[in-house]
Design a protein around this motif. Structure first.
Motif, short mmCIF file in Angstrom:
data_model
loop_
_atom_site.label_atom_id
_atom_site.label_comp_id
_atom_site.label_asym_id
_atom_site.label_seq_id
_atom_site.Cartn_x
_atom_site.Cartn_y
_atom_site.Cartn_z
N ALA A 194 0.83 -1.20 0.00
CA ALA A 194 0.00 0.00 0.00
C ALA A 194 0.87 1.25 0.00
CB ALA A 194 -0.91 -0.01 1.22
N ASP A 195 0.43 2.27 -0.74
CA ASP A 195 1.19 3.53 -0.74
C ASP A 195 0.73 4.41 0.42
OD1 ASP A 195 -1.19 4.84 -1.48
OD2 ASP A 195 -0.71 4.71 -3.61
N GLY A 196 1.43 5.52 0.61
CA GLY A 196 1.16 6.39 1.74
C GLY A 196 -0.25 6.93 1.78
N THR A 197 -0.77 7.29 0.62
CA THR A 197 -2.13 7.83 0.57
C THR A 197 -3.15 6.80 1.00
OG1 THR A 197 -1.51 9.33 -1.23
CG2 THR A 197 -3.86 8.88 -0.93
N GLU A 198 -2.97 5.57 0.51
CA GLU A 198 -3.90 4.50 0.88
C GLU A 198 -3.84 4.21 2.37
OE1 GLU A 198 -5.11 -0.05 -0.53
OE2 GLU A 198 -3.19 0.82 -1.12
N LEU A 199 -2.65 4.17 2.92
CA LEU A 199 -2.51 3.90 4.35
C LEU A 199 -3.12 5.02 5.19
CD1 LEU A 199 1.15 2.51 4.49
CD2 LEU A 199 -0.97 1.21 4.73
N ARG A 200 -3.05 6.23 4.71
CA ARG A 200 -3.59 7.38 5.45
C ARG A 200 -5.10 7.45 5.38
NH1 ARG A 200 -0.96 10.90 3.02
NH2 ARG A 200 -2.58 11.62 1.58
N ASP A 201 -5.68 7.16 4.22
CA ASP A 201 -7.09 7.46 4.00
C ASP A 201 -8.00 6.24 4.01
OD1 ASP A 201 -6.26 10.08 3.68
OD2 ASP A 201 -6.10 9.91 1.50
N ARG A 202 -7.47 5.06 3.87
CA ARG A 202 -8.33 3.89 3.73
C ARG A 202 -9.11 3.60 5.01
NH1 ARG A 202 -6.90 -1.47 0.32
NH2 ARG A 202 -8.71 -2.72 0.84
N MET A 203 -10.38 3.28 4.85
CA MET A 203 -11.21 2.91 5.98
C MET A 203 -10.88 1.46 6.39
SD MET A 203 -13.09 5.52 6.77
CE MET A 203 -14.36 4.76 7.77
N VAL A 204 -10.55 1.28 7.64
CA VAL A 204 -10.21 -0.04 8.16
C VAL A 204 -11.05 -0.28 9.41
CG1 VAL A 204 -8.37 -1.54 8.99
CG2 VAL A 204 -7.86 0.20 7.27
N ARG A 205 -11.83 -1.35 9.38
CA ARG A 205 -12.76 -1.62 10.48
C ARG A 205 -12.02 -1.77 11.81
NH1 ARG A 205 -16.89 -6.81 10.96
NH2 ARG A 205 -17.91 -6.15 12.91
N GLU A 206 -12.58 -1.18 12.85
CA GLU A 206 -11.97 -1.24 14.19
C GLU A 206 -12.86 -2.05 15.12
OE1 GLU A 206 -11.80 1.94 17.66
OE2 GLU A 206 -10.36 2.45 16.08
N LEU A 207 -12.23 -2.95 15.88
CA LEU A 207 -12.95 -3.79 16.84
C LEU A 207 -12.29 -3.67 18.20
CD1 LEU A 207 -13.19 -7.10 14.76
CD2 LEU A 207 -14.97 -5.38 14.98
N GLU A 208 -13.10 -3.70 19.25
CA GLU A 208 -12.53 -3.84 20.58
C GLU A 208 -12.00 -5.27 20.73
OE1 GLU A 208 -15.02 -2.71 23.78
OE2 GLU A 208 -15.33 -0.66 23.07
N VAL A 209 -10.92 -5.42 21.47
CA VAL A 209 -10.35 -6.74 21.69
C VAL A 209 -11.11 -7.41 22.83
CG1 VAL A 209 -8.28 -8.06 22.29
CG2 VAL A 209 -8.10 -6.02 20.84
N ALA A 210 -11.70 -8.58 22.55
CA ALA A 210 -12.51 -9.30 23.53
C ALA A 210 -11.69 -10.41 24.19
CB ALA A 210 -13.75 -9.88 22.85
N ASP A 211 -12.22 -10.93 25.29
CA ASP A 211 -11.54 -12.02 25.99
C ASP A 211 -11.33 -13.22 25.06
OD1 ASP A 211 -11.38 -10.57 28.30
OD2 ASP A 211 -13.16 -11.46 29.23
#
Length: 331
Positions: free
Chosen positions: A132-149
């Protein structure tokens, strides 16, 4: 809000993507060679140095920070996050097998530090961080999850399975579903596919190397480049060299044309070895053609002593992987 990203070496570009105050890339390669000891891994993350100890620590890969300068140097990762009030610790590990191994190791380590577990967030990175290039790493939406047990429990189970003295527990993971860690099972199957075949005695990458050489791809520069025809997901370019040497040595080699100087160069002489590989012109031996066609078994004619996770593969204890039936074959 102070944010830290933990990632694999594939994610070093995140340091320039303005997504966190600090990006920590872990350098370990767990897919080749003997696994680091638990003490070695602990020392890597807790910081501090022993006189004469040349090992790299996590902080050595993080430069001066705008807010804290070099305060992280020679400190423990957890201590730094607690002391400097880090609010979020994000885990960015893509689907590549070594990155998934780093993810389960990281989660297994962090589970024993309840003071920061509520600050952890898992990013579901479903693309190749390295490409991935810098722009993609900066702007891409990446799903976030809380870490569960359950994430900690799965990571502990998978990491212990990979460290086990046989690959049986890893094979058992393929029969389970991990919806919160969706890339773990595919990565484990890719790793198992690097065990020798019961027919040819070659792992997937070894077989692919032979096939490409048979098709006329006789230059290592082409074979080793990350975006080249090999398209390996398991090994990096520095691990392909020893793999290729293993195919070209022994009583019955399957390839010929490796520069003879490789046999005299020290393993750490990266510059000399790279030059020798570039001078090589590869072709299959007659035995190699028979192995590629499935008429001969490379491992019945050549010795093996190689690590797969915590499993030491030898001719006497040679675990194999049946790719057609997706099954593990015991020695």
């Amino acid at each position: 809000m102070k944010r830290v990203i933990l990632t694999s070496s594939s994610g070093v570009g995140l340091a320039h993507a303005d997504r966190a105050d600090m990006v920590v890339p872990f350098i370990f390669r767990f897919v080749s060679g003997p696994l680091p000891t638990s003490h070695h891994l602990e020392q890597y993350l807790t910081g501090g140095y022993v006189r004469g100890d040349p090992e790299v620590r996590w902080s050595d890969l993080v430069g001066r920070l705008p807010q804290t300068g070099l305060a992280h140097k020679e400190t423990g990762l957890i201590w730094f996050c607690e002391t400097y009030g880090v609010d979020l610790i994000e885990l960015w590990f893509d689907p590549e097998p070594n990155s998934q191994l780093q993810l389960i190791w990281t989660l297994d380590y962090l589970r024993s530090h309840p003071s920061i577990t509520d600050r952890l967030r898992l990013r579901r990175v479903n693309f190749d961080l390295r490409g991935a290039d810098g722009t993609e790493l900066r702007d891409r939406m990446v799903r976030e999850l809380e870490v569960a047990d359950c994430d900690f429990e799965i990571a502990n189970m998978a990491w212990e399975a990979y460290r086990a003295p046989t690959p049986e527990l890893c094979f058992g993971l393929l029969g389970r579903d991990f919806p919160r860690l969706p890339f773990l099972k595919p990565a484990m199957e890719q790793l198992l596919a690097e065990l020798p075949s019961p027919i040819t005695g070659l792992g997937t990458t070894e077989a692919r190397l032979l096939d490409l050489i048979a098709r006329g791809h006789n230059r290592t520069k082409e074979l080793f480049q990350p975006d080249g025809p090999l398209q390996t997901r398991v090994f990096d370019q520095w691990e392909l060299g020893p793999l290729l040497e293993g195919l070209g040595s022994g009583p019955m080699p399957v390839i010929t044309g490796l520069d003879p100087k490789l046999a005299t160069l020290a393993p750490h002489d990266a510059r000399g070895r790279n030059a020798a590989f570039r001078r090589s012109r590869l072709s299959l031996t007659e035995f190699g053609e028979a192995v590629l066609e499935g008429r001969e078994d490379f491992r019945r004619q050549n010795p093996i002593r190689r690590w797969w996770g915590g499993t030491l593969l030898t001719n006497e204890r040679l675990w194999r992987w049946d790719r057609q039936n997706h099954s593990l074959v015991a020695p």
